[in-house]
Design an enzyme around this catalytic site. Structure first.
Site, short mmCIF file in Angstrom:
data_model
loop_
_atom_site.label_atom_id
_atom_site.label_comp_id
_atom_site.label_asym_id
_atom_site.label_seq_id
_atom_site.Cartn_x
_atom_site.Cartn_y
_atom_site.Cartn_z
N VAL A 14 0.83 -1.21 0.00
CA VAL A 14 0.00 0.00 0.00
C VAL A 14 0.87 1.26 0.00
O VAL A 14 0.61 2.21 -0.75
CB VAL A 14 -0.96 -0.01 1.21
CG1 VAL A 14 -1.69 1.32 1.33
CG2 VAL A 14 -1.95 -1.15 1.08
N GLY A 155 -10.95 -0.46 0.30
CA GLY A 155 -9.96 -0.05 -0.71
C GLY A 155 -10.45 1.11 -1.56
O GLY A 155 -10.53 2.24 -1.10
N LYS A 226 -13.79 -3.61 9.60
CA LYS A 226 -14.39 -2.62 8.71
C LYS A 226 -15.81 -2.28 9.16
O LYS A 226 -16.24 -1.12 9.06
CB LYS A 226 -14.37 -3.13 7.28
CG LYS A 226 -12.95 -3.32 6.73
CD LYS A 226 -12.93 -4.08 5.43
CE LYS A 226 -11.51 -4.26 4.92
NZ LYS A 226 -11.44 -5.12 3.72
#
EC number: 1.1.1.3
Length: 340
Positions: A14, A155, A226
């Site tokens: 990332v 994402g 999440k």
């Protein structure tokens, strides 16, 4: 033209994706926003580099392919991210260290330190958010800095900014969706190819979609993290990872997949976040419905009071895809701080 100085801590897939994204979009950012991003500090697990005039992105990326930053000719071997924040001159910390669901470190300490020094923060890390969301938001508020984390959920699927900005007039009543691309890939392969759970998992690992130790994905923990971030940031429901009822996909058999298909259903790992529900687990979804996305795609349906149901779909992983969300957050901070 104004310069925004970035300190990037974490140079895995990332972090490297974020460097490449800025390299690719540099001219676009200057022309569109009058924004000139300079990396004045970069750190990985081996060491760090810092230069108040800005680092050569191409050189950093090329060296990273061969070795850690600590061995760079201008590098400081063994310098930690925390030490780098004391040395580098910067306006915004971009934090991309690995997710840690035990104590949120080192991300939690890095974020709090940057905020305490009056710096803005962008993160892709979900561990500290899932464990200490309220603490981090209070620290950002007290410091008067921006704290953005779109990349920590989905994402490139822009669910947080969608809810907060585009649907600002609406009350979000619930969010239901697929928040983990690895499990969606495995379940999709089991449905389309007739693979067993074990065969689909091995294929996912061979393609680099699943980790060597896939526990956080297949046991539902990643999706649960999440769900916590969505519950706090979109529904305003204070909670932590301990509050989520979690069931993974390790018990799903090919027989169950076939039985569901005979009735026109698929089995998906679904997260439901509402006022009275906070859970992750396998569910039947109708073929052809918005929940029937394949491969590594993520999706989420937001149920609102004024706009009805709004569904977002996007790639839930990938270095450049995740970096796109981090760069968007960086641009937002730039615009809020006086950029155009």
């Amino acid at each position: 033209m104004r310069v925004m100085r970035i300190c990037l801590v974490g140079l895995g897939a990332v972090g490297q994706g974020f460097l490449r994204a800025v390299q690719m979009k540099g001219e676009y950012l200057r022309e569109r926003y009058g924004l000139d991003i300079r990396f004045t500090g970069v750190a990985d697990s081996s060491g760090a580099l810092h230069d108040p005039d800005g680092l050569d992105i191409r050189g950093v990326l090329e060296h990273k392919k061969r070795a850690g930053l600590g061995s760079h000719p201008s590098g400081y071997e063994g310098m930690t991210g925390d030490e780098l924040l004391d040395e580098a001159e910067y306006d915004c910390l971009v934090e991309a260290t690995p997710t840690n669901i035990e104590d949120g470190e080192p991300g939690r300490s890095l974020v709090l330190k940057a905020m305490g020094d009056g710096k803005h923060v962008v993160t892709s890390n979900k561990g500290h958010l899932a464990l200490f969301y309220s603490e981090l938001m209070e620290a950002a508020s007290e410091a008067g800095v921006e704290f953005m984390f779109e990349a920590s959920v989905g994402g490139a699927m822009p669910i947080i900014n969608l809810a907060r900005e585009t649907l600002a007039s609406c009350t979000i009543e619930s969010v239901i969706g697929i928040l983990n691309g690895t499990t969606n890939f495995i379940l999709s392969r089991m449905a389309s190819e007739g693979s067993s759970y074990r065969q689909a998992l091995i294929e996912a690992q061979e393609l680099g979609i699943a980790e060597t130790n896939p526990a956080q994905d297949v046991e539902g923990t990643d999706a649960a993290c999440k769900a916590v971030i969505i519950a706090n940031s979109i529904l305003g429901r204070p909670c932590t990872l301990r509050d989520v009822r979690v069931e993974g996909i390790t018990g799903i058999t090919q027989g169950a997949i076939e039985l569901a298909a005979q009735e026109g259903y698929l089995i998906k790992l679904i997260a439901e976040i509402s006022g009275d529900r906070l859970e992750v687990g396998p569910r039947l979804v109708r073929m052809g419905s918005p929940y029937a996305v394949d491969g590594t795609l993520n999706m989420a349906t937001l149920r609102t009071d004024l706009a009805g149901e709004v569904t977002a779909v996007g790639r839930g992983a990938g270095s450049l895809e995740t970096a796109s969300a981090m760069l968007t957050d960086t641009i937002t901070i730039w615009r809020k701080s006086g950029g155009r």
